[in-house]
Design a protein around this motif. Structure first.
Motif, PDB file in Angstrom:
ATOM      1  N   CYS A  31       0.820  -1.213   0.000  1.00  0.00           N
ATOM      2  CA  CYS A  31       0.000   0.000   0.000  1.00  0.00           C
ATOM      3  C   CYS A  31       0.852   1.260   0.000  1.00  0.00           C
ATOM      4  N   GLY A  70      -9.190   5.217   5.435  1.00  0.00           N
ATOM      5  CA  GLY A  70      -8.075   6.165   5.434  1.00  0.00           C
ATOM      6  C   GLY A  70      -7.019   5.722   4.416  1.00  0.00           C
ATOM      7  N   GLY A  71      -5.794   6.047   4.625  1.00  0.00           N
ATOM      8  CA  GLY A  71      -4.992   6.097   5.816  1.00  0.00           C
ATOM      9  C   GLY A  71      -5.596   5.242   6.946  1.00  0.00           C
ATOM     10  N   PRO A  73      -8.017   5.360   9.842  1.00  0.00           N
ATOM     11  CA  PRO A  73      -9.036   6.254  10.396  1.00  0.00           C
ATOM     12  C   PRO A  73      -8.967   6.398  11.912  1.00  0.00           C
ATOM     13  N   THR A  98     -13.161   0.612   8.132  1.00  0.00           N
ATOM     14  CA  THR A  98     -12.046  -0.266   7.749  1.00  0.00           C
ATOM     15  C   THR A  98     -10.799   0.240   8.463  1.00  0.00           C
ATOM     16  N   ASN A 161      -9.388  -8.608   6.256  1.00  0.00           N
ATOM     17  CA  ASN A 161      -8.911  -8.418   4.877  1.00  0.00           C
ATOM     18  C   ASN A 161      -7.441  -8.787   4.776  1.00  0.00           C
ATOM     19  N   VAL A 163      -4.421  -9.133   1.942  1.00  0.00           N
ATOM     20  CA  VAL A 163      -3.924  -9.009   0.565  1.00  0.00           C
ATOM     21  C   VAL A 163      -2.886 -10.117   0.379  1.00  0.00           C
ATOM     22  N   GLU A 191      -6.846  -9.706  -4.132  1.00  0.00           N
ATOM     23  CA  GLU A 191      -5.764  -9.647  -5.118  1.00  0.00           C
ATOM     24  C   GLU A 191      -5.033  -8.309  -5.011  1.00  0.00           C
ATOM     25  N   PHE A 192      -3.724  -8.371  -5.097  1.00  0.00           N
ATOM     26  CA  PHE A 192      -2.866  -7.177  -5.089  1.00  0.00           C
ATOM     27  C   PHE A 192      -3.176  -6.349  -6.344  1.00  0.00           C
ATOM     28  N   MET A 193      -3.389  -5.044  -6.142  1.00  0.00           N
ATOM     29  CA  MET A 193      -3.661  -4.149  -7.279  1.00  0.00           C
ATOM     30  C   MET A 193      -2.562  -3.098  -7.394  1.00  0.00           C
TER      31      MET A 193
HETATM   32  C1  LIG Z   1      -5.970   1.628   2.233  1.00  0.00           C
HETATM   33  S1  LIG Z   1      -6.488   0.672   3.620  1.00  0.00           S
HETATM   34  C2  LIG Z   1      -7.232   1.912   4.647  1.00  0.00           C
HETATM   35  C3  LIG Z   1      -7.811   1.428   5.937  1.00  0.00           C
HETATM   36  C4  LIG Z   1      -6.858   0.862   6.969  1.00  0.00           C
HETATM   37  N1  LIG Z   1      -5.636   1.563   7.088  1.00  0.00           N
HETATM   38  C5  LIG Z   1      -6.621  -0.600   6.700  1.00  0.00           C
HETATM   39  O1  LIG Z   1      -5.501  -0.976   6.361  1.00  0.00           O
HETATM   40  O2  LIG Z   1      -7.575  -1.363   6.829  1.00  0.00           O
HETATM   41  C6  LIG Z   1      -7.947  -0.187   3.044  1.00  0.00           C
HETATM   42  C7  LIG Z   1      -7.704  -1.506   2.389  1.00  0.00           C
HETATM   43  O3  LIG Z   1      -6.943  -1.345   1.230  1.00  0.00           O
HETATM   44  C8  LIG Z   1      -6.242  -2.540   0.989  1.00  0.00           C
HETATM   45  N2  LIG Z   1      -5.153  -2.276   0.047  1.00  0.00           N
HETATM   46  C9  LIG Z   1      -4.203  -1.331   0.156  1.00  0.00           C
HETATM   47  N3  LIG Z   1      -3.370  -1.361  -0.908  1.00  0.00           N
HETATM   48  C10 LIG Z   1      -3.804  -2.354  -1.710  1.00  0.00           C
HETATM   49  C11 LIG Z   1      -3.362  -2.869  -2.960  1.00  0.00           C
HETATM   50  N4  LIG Z   1      -2.318  -2.360  -3.609  1.00  0.00           N
HETATM   51  N5  LIG Z   1      -4.062  -3.894  -3.500  1.00  0.00           N
HETATM   52  C12 LIG Z   1      -5.134  -4.399  -2.862  1.00  0.00           C
HETATM   53  N6  LIG Z   1      -5.608  -3.937  -1.691  1.00  0.00           N
HETATM   54  C13 LIG Z   1      -4.951  -2.939  -1.114  1.00  0.00           C
HETATM   55  C14 LIG Z   1      -5.785  -2.914   2.384  1.00  0.00           C
HETATM   56  O4  LIG Z   1      -5.502  -4.265   2.519  1.00  0.00           O
HETATM   57  C15 LIG Z   1      -6.976  -2.525   3.238  1.00  0.00           C
HETATM   58  O5  LIG Z   1      -7.816  -3.644   3.453  1.00  0.00           O
END
Ligand SMILES: C[S@@+](CC[C@H](N)C(=O)[O-])C[C@H]1O[C@@H](n2cnc3c(N)ncnc32)[C@H](O)[C@@H]1O
Ligand SMILES: Nc1nc2c(ncn2[C@@H]2O[C@H](COP(=O)(O)OP(=O)(O)OP(=O)(O)O)[C@@H](O)[C@H]2O)c(=O)[nH]1
Ligand code: SF4
Ligand code: SF4
Length: 330
Positions: A31, A70-71, A73, A98, A161, A163, A191-193
């Protein structure tokens, strides 16, 4: 009062995701960008009363579900009161959060008091050192304590969740899946995006949902669970007799854009018609310039009108969106 918003493809748009901060207390491998992004100045981040105003206008247009993200939250001061205000908005919208879970144990009682019940928690490894490697912090025990605390308080549903990353945690799929045999949690594999210009995306890390499913079948048959109204993108399954569920979220291999029901508001007040597209409509500038409700609602309708039919990424043809995931909110 309008009852529903439909886009050009007749998709009913009912789900708003609010990123309430671009800051985070973890640096997850998949992320965080490879180099530190400049944080948004505080003045650029929407204030709670602005978020509430835009939420109210969206609910009047037919939205009925709001996710706070968020970030991270839970690092934003006053998030409990903000959630309580969202929950008290007219028409009882479904409010969800989340979080990465790091602050859950200490914040759980306050979140419960706010009226929040629905929690999605990110967790990518059940092994201490590996968790530290993936997130940059040795905090697995705190996250686990947080999950147990919210379970004991009665939050429901609790969704985990994960990844899945080849070579980093793909050998833990069955360990995660076993949690659904013991707890009523929804264990979701994502899936990783490729998101954000400085993302660490590489094909080698990518594991398709079909590959995940093959591994999951080693533990038993998977009974399909039909999707509910307002459901997110996960395909849902259950091992026979299990209290919990398994979910597969497959944005690249089997995208779910035809079912997409959401808009996203970034931490700095831009409405994104699609997670994986760079189009945005600025709501903050007109809001702060004193635009009336009709004008703001027309901008929300405009975001719905320009929602793409689908994203155009696949494993071989990648156009990573520019903005990082932390300011979009997932
Ligand atoms: C950006 S985070 C924000 C909320 C909180 N910080 C968290 O991690 O749950 C929300 C979700 O985005 C997913 N996520 C972040 N980057 C990702 C990526 N490149 N591919 C797939 N899911 C992603 C994370 O696994 C998380 O479940
Ligand atoms: N491509 C794409 N991925 C999404 C979308 N919504 C969620 N995801 C992915 O699924 C992950 C989990 O999202 P969550 O924040 O748990 O929200 P959700 O899946 O809508 O949750 P529920 O409403 O509980 O089903 C996100 O971080 C993304 O990786 C979407 O609209 N498009
Ligand atoms: S925003 Fe969420 S997924 Fe991204 S680094 Fe922070 S905890 Fe990890
Ligand atoms: S990629 Fe865009 S259109 Fe497709 S489901 Fe996600 S947000 Fe919706």
């Amino acid at each position: 009062m309008e009852l529903s918003l439909r886009d050009e493809c007749h998709r009913q748009i009912t789900y708003l995701r609010l990123s309430i901060t671009d800051r985070c207390n973890l640096r997850c491998f998949y992320c965080s960008p490879v180099q530190d992004l400049i944080k948004l100045p505080h003045a650029d981040i929407l204030r709670y009363e602005e978020l509430l105003h835009l939420s109210r206008l969206s609910l009047r247009l037919g939205f009925n579900k709001i996710r706070v993200t968020g970030g991270e939250p839970l690092i934003r001061l006053g998030v409990e009161n903000f959630l309580a205000s969202l929950i008290q908005l007219p028409d009882s919208p479904e409010i969800c959060l989340t979080t990465n879970g790091v602050l859950l144990a200490e914040k759980a009682a306050g979140l419960w008091q706010s009226g929040l019940r629905r929690l999605n928690i990110s967790l990518d490894s059940l092994q201490r050192q590996r968790f530290a490697r993936i997130t940059g912090s040795d905090l697995l025990s705190r996250v686990w304590e947080g999950i147990q605390t919210v379970q004991a308080l009665g939050f429901s549903p609790i969704k985990i969740n994960c990844v899945v990353l080849r070579g980093l945690n793909d050998d833990e799929i069955l360990d995660f899946a076993r949690l659904s045999l013991e707890y009523p949690w929804h264990i979701r594999f994502i899936e990783f995006m490729p998101i954000g210009q400085l993302s660490r995306w590489r094909q080698d890390y990518y594991v398709s949902a079909d590959d995940m499913r093959l591994q999951l079948l080693q533990l038993g048959q998977l009974e399909e669970i039909p999707s509910e109204a307002n459901a997110g993108p996960a395909q849902r399954f259950r091992y026979p007799g299990a209290p919990g569920e398994i979910g597969l979220i497959s944005p690249l291999s089997h995208h779910f854009c035809h079912l997409c029901n959401r808009l996203r508001l970034t931490a700095d007040g831009r409405l994104r018609p699609c997670l994986l597209g760079d189009a945005e409509i600025d709501l903050k500038a007109p809001l702060r310039a004193g635009a009336d409700d009709d004008t703001l609602q027309e901008l929300i309708r405009q975001a719905v009108r320009i929602k793409p039919v689908q994203h155009h990424m696949d494993r071989d043809f990648l156009t990573p969106c520019r903005r990082s995931m932390t300011s979009i909110g997932g």
